[in-house]
Design an enzyme around this catalytic site. Sequence first.
Site, mmCIF file in Angstrom:
data_model
loop_
_atom_site.group_PDB
_atom_site.id
_atom_site.type_symbol
_atom_site.label_atom_id
_atom_site.label_comp_id
_atom_site.label_asym_id
_atom_site.label_seq_id
_atom_site.Cartn_x
_atom_site.Cartn_y
_atom_site.Cartn_z
ATOM 1 N N GLY A 1 0.846 -1.194 0.000
ATOM 2 C CA GLY A 1 0.000 0.000 0.000
ATOM 3 C C GLY A 1 0.877 1.237 0.000
ATOM 4 O O GLY A 1 2.083 1.161 0.262
ATOM 5 N N LYS A 2 0.329 2.366 -0.326
ATOM 6 C CA LYS A 2 1.071 3.624 -0.226
ATOM 7 C C LYS A 2 0.075 4.761 -0.203
ATOM 8 O O LYS A 2 -1.029 4.641 -0.760
ATOM 9 C CB LYS A 2 1.998 3.796 -1.431
ATOM 10 C CG LYS A 2 3.160 4.720 -1.174
ATOM 11 C CD LYS A 2 4.234 4.026 -0.361
ATOM 12 C CE LYS A 2 5.451 4.864 -0.101
ATOM 13 N NZ LYS A 2 6.552 4.061 0.431
#
Length: 440
Positions: A129-130
Amino acid sequence: MTTLTSPPATLTYNARARRYTPHPLYDNSEVFRMARRQLELVAEQTELDAGVLERLSLPKRAMVVSIPVRMDDGRTQAFMGYRVQHSLTSGPSKGGLRYHPAVDLGEVAALAMWMSWKCGLMNLPFGGGKGGVACDPASLSQGELERLTRRLTEELLPVIGPRMDVMAPDLGTDEQTMAWIMDTYSMKVGYACPEIVTGKPVEIGGCVGRKEATGRGVVYTIMEALKELGIEPTQATAVVQGFGNVGSVTCQQLAARGVRIIAIGDRYGAIINPKGIDIAALTQHVASGKLLRDFPGAQRLPSNDLLTTECTILVPAALERVITEENAGRLKCRILAEGANGPTTPEADVILAEKGIFVIPDILCNAGGVTVSYFEWVQDLQQFLWSEDQVNQKLAELIIGAYHRVRKLARERKISNRTAALTLGIQKIAREKARRGLFP
Ligand code: NAD
């Protein structure tokens, strides 16, 4: 608030034709195109199920929010915020939160994809994720940053959670940012929930050694590479771009092992001292609020010359896409240790291979951060604390183990370290996807 889900398969990876069709949401970003190109290169060289590749070629979920913030002067300013979850197959998505003016959906999606491969390579029970907010944190007051962070957390509530998506610091964010997220989330659920973020201050459930973990991991991999190449650390020199979390700890850890750091740069300029920069004195200088470029123990160096300064070890530890086909031919290092995410373009990779530069690819080199984030998450879930020695020892064991898995595959298949690392990371997720099957 908009929630974007994956578009129809026809727009993405065409399994039969084995080629990608650009996607309008992400592919206007050079960084995303680069991440997709890397996946494509690995797909060409490995036996991966075409359907799984189709699924891996786009993020699972993306959320775009506008974050209204009351500024100190009374104005209301809206900032764009993004959270991308590339894969949820192996566990919660895991990845940093970045505050930088150039942040956009494509960049965040690329970084989320790299996090998936990184967690896969390290065998961590996370997907990638980011997140990011397009803002310049240096121009915001602490109050503005706090209001921005708390409102962002509120906006992201539908998609974050200790079992869903766990954030950590990245470019432009730090322990304090994580503390505000933890507090906001805890107020919402009604109990203290440290496991919602990693990279928090130790007083509120952070892990000892997390702040230093990425830089430590960078140096553990560099030491393995030096050993393999038969170079004594005390005979080696290093050049580091970035003197933030990753860059400064990398400098400290290299200096502690006798490596001479001869040049360092940050967003305001660069410095050089062929006899070696006194890292303890520079750390103090920067901590007192002065600019790196004004450090009295070195001379100024034009920023453009930093990466091409002759050295044994070059460590980009700032932004992505800084080593390109334009400057790759002029690099004069023996080892390129990628502290930053995505610092080298695929075109530059070809040139580095021709020059025989030993690359420690980002998803291996900077994996110390997410590895100790995993330790932090486990400790918070179990409410059982580890000592700093345990943390550092386990980090060394996992990252050195990954280094040797990468080198073994690279040697066996005669492929680059980057392709080997990506292959190991991608294959792990592909195996899990194949086992779980496709719902419904
Ligand atoms: P940071 O904000 O603490 O430091 C960033 C540094 O880069 C600063 O010294 C800044 O001045 C410098 N910089 C910014 N723009 C620059 C430019 N144009 N030229 C030269 N220097 C510039 O960020 P960080 O946490 O150290 O992250 C740095 C890199 O490492 C990023 O690519 C990030 O994604 C990656 N990374 C960070 C972690 C982590 O745990 N913090 C983990 C893995 C990877």
